[in-house]
Design an enzyme around this catalytic site. Structure first.
Site, mmCIF file in Angstrom:
data_model
loop_
_atom_site.group_PDB
_atom_site.id
_atom_site.type_symbol
_atom_site.label_atom_id
_atom_site.label_comp_id
_atom_site.label_asym_id
_atom_site.label_seq_id
_atom_site.Cartn_x
_atom_site.Cartn_y
_atom_site.Cartn_z
ATOM 1 N N THR A 1 0.818 -1.227 0.000
ATOM 2 C CA THR A 1 0.000 0.000 0.000
ATOM 3 C C THR A 1 0.840 1.261 0.000
ATOM 4 O OG1 THR A 1 -1.746 -1.147 1.180
ATOM 5 C CG2 THR A 1 -1.789 1.237 1.318
ATOM 6 N N ASP B 1 1.259 -6.472 -4.597
ATOM 7 C CA ASP B 1 0.494 -6.516 -3.353
ATOM 8 C C ASP B 1 1.052 -7.741 -2.611
ATOM 9 O OD1 ASP B 1 -2.759 -5.806 -2.400
ATOM 10 O OD2 ASP B 1 -1.686 -7.507 -1.544
ATOM 11 N N SER B 2 1.307 -7.611 -1.324
ATOM 12 C CA SER B 2 2.035 -8.693 -0.647
ATOM 13 C C SER B 2 1.225 -9.980 -0.526
ATOM 14 C CB SER B 2 2.541 -8.245 0.720
ATOM 15 O OG SER B 2 1.489 -8.187 1.643
ATOM 16 N N SER B 3 -0.038 -9.957 -0.899
ATOM 17 C CA SER B 3 -0.804 -11.211 -0.930
ATOM 18 C C SER B 3 -0.220 -12.150 -1.990
ATOM 19 C CB SER B 3 -2.272 -10.940 -1.259
ATOM 20 O OG SER B 3 -2.760 -9.963 -0.384
ATOM 21 N N ASP C 1 0.113 -7.091 4.664
ATOM 22 C CA ASP C 1 -0.662 -8.337 4.788
ATOM 23 C C ASP C 1 0.214 -9.556 5.089
ATOM 24 O OD1 ASP C 1 -2.924 -6.904 4.311
ATOM 25 O OD2 ASP C 1 -3.281 -7.650 2.287
ATOM 26 N N GLN D 1 -3.736 -21.847 19.122
ATOM 27 C CA GLN D 1 -4.596 -20.833 18.502
ATOM 28 C C GLN D 1 -4.614 -19.553 19.328
ATOM 29 O OE1 GLN D 1 -8.470 -22.598 17.685
ATOM 30 N NE2 GLN D 1 -7.515 -24.387 16.762
ATOM 31 N N CYS D 2 -4.194 -19.621 20.598
ATOM 32 C CA CYS D 2 -4.111 -18.415 21.427
ATOM 33 C C CYS D 2 -2.932 -17.571 20.949
ATOM 34 C CB CYS D 2 -3.872 -18.767 22.896
ATOM 35 S SG CYS D 2 -5.227 -19.655 23.633
HETATM 36 N N1 ASP Z 1 -2.777 -5.438 0.543
HETATM 37 C C1 ASP Z 1 -1.644 -4.649 0.946
HETATM 38 C C2 ASP Z 1 -0.390 -5.513 0.855
HETATM 39 O O1 ASP Z 1 -0.146 -6.273 1.737
HETATM 40 C C3 ASP Z 1 -1.846 -4.102 2.322
HETATM 41 C C4 ASP Z 1 -0.711 -3.229 2.827
HETATM 42 O O2 ASP Z 1 0.251 -2.934 2.160
HETATM 43 O O3 ASP Z 1 -0.792 -2.792 3.985
HETATM 44 O O4 ASP Z 1 0.334 -5.411 -0.100
#
Ligand code: ASP
Length: 339
Positions: free
Chosen positions: A12, A56-58, A89, A274-275
């Site tokens: 972002t 985008d880091s996804s 992300d 999971q905690c």
């Molecule tokens: N979707 C974005 C990413 O991870 C979110 C961010 O940068 O904060 O690339």
């Protein structure tokens, strides 16, 4: 004068609205620089490496981690520290991965990004970027103050393999409840000296991330034998098992039998909770004692992000499940606390 390498992967921080779709898409680094004239006033030389395709880091993956590690290796002797601009992300996965890949690191590698693009009026990007650079160049007695892979976000510096993204809308996007923050930025930069790892004298070794055959088994009441069986039967060598509380699972025979079968066939099953706060204590309750007996691996207080990337890293280092288990239960880079 100190020299810093900024590596821009996307996220972002460098995004703009697409005029047609209105969705945020990454832009090139020159446009970022145009938004931060203050960079010129920092008392250091800044080199920039922008990835050819910014993402985008996804879309992050182990090949890009290998490319990042190669870049760090190539520039290691000529710069004082690194700032990696990255989407938030999957930032905690990348920071964890790099922490394992960079053995004997003695220079700062600071990941940062932002929740709003750098061109936005109320952006958090400028503070994150400027302070990340300050942290990457901070020295005392000629030695880096934070020779670790870290995440800097919203005035706090976290150990990379202890942090996770917990909030997608606040500027305070990261937390690290199982380990103290390494530094805080206010009027002064305050370092928590006793919590920062100090390097030995060995030279850096840059490892490749060579395996990704990892699956995740997240437990919930009512999970069926079919589901557990299909995950454990998959062609992977490592399974991250997200359990309840301090590492507990159902004691149903079918479940324990499936786990035992998988371990006996050479899979490594890593128990993390999971905690988000606290640690796995195999044997504390009857519901985890059997796990210990059949050879489940103790993940202690590791984050999910650290567990996944540590498993990938170690499966690439050895084909021997017992060796991988032993390393997983060892504190390699400050990622776990043995209780
Ligand atoms: N979707 C974005 C990413 O991870 C979110 C961010 O940068 O904060 O690339």
């Amino acid at each position: 004068m100190n020299q810093i390498l900024i590596i821009y992967t996307g996220g972002t921080i460098g995004m703009m609205s697409d005029p047609v779709t209105k969705a945020l898409v990454p832009i090139n680094f020159e446009q970022i620089m145009d938004n931060v004239p203050e960079l010129e006033r920092l008392n250091c030389k800044i080199k920039v490496h922008s990835f050819d395709t910014v993402i985008d880091s996804s879309n992050m993956n182990p090949e890009i981690w290998n490319e990042l590690a190669r870049l760090i290796k190539k520039n290691y002797d000529s710069v004082d520290g690194f700032v990696v601009l990255h989407g938030s992300d999957t930032m905690a996965f990348s920071a964890s991965a790099l922490s394992f890949m960079l053995e004997n690191l003695d220079k700062p590698v600071i990941f940062t990004g932002s929740q709003l693009p750098i061109s936005a009026v109320r952006t958090d990007a400028k503070e994150n970027l400027m302070t990340a650079i300050e942290l990457a160049k901070a020295k005392k007695n000629d030695r880096a103050r934070v020779p670790e892979v870290c995440i800097y976000f919203d005035y706090k510096l976290f150990r990379g393999n202890r942090a996770f993204k917990y909030n997608s809308s606040k500027f305070e996007a990261f937390r690290s409840p199982n380990y103290p923050i390494l530094a805080e930025s206010g009027v002064h930069l305050r370092f928590s000296v006793n919590d920062i790892r100090q390097p030995g004298t060995e030279p850096i070794i840059v490892h490749n991330m060579a395996a990704n055959d990892v699956a995740v088994l997240k437990l919930y009441p009512g999970i069926s034998p079919k589901v557990v069986e299909s995950i454990l039967a998959s062609e992977v060598r490592g399974v991250i098992m997200e359990t309840y509380g301090s590492g507990n699972t159902t004691t149903d025979d079918w479940f324990i039998d499936l786990l035992k079968k998988a371990i006996d066939s050479g899979k490594v099953i890593l128990d993390i909770s999971q905690c988000k706060v606290g640690t796995v204590e195999l044997g504390r309750y009857e519901t985890s004692k059997q796990l210990k007996d059949i050879g489940v691996t103790n993940g202690y207080d590791m984050t999910f992000e650290a567990a996944v990337t540590k498993m990938m890293y170690l499966l690439g280092q050895s084909n021997d499940p017992l060796q991988v288990k032993a390393w997983l239960e060892t504190d390699l880079r400050g990622e776990l606390t043995i209780s």
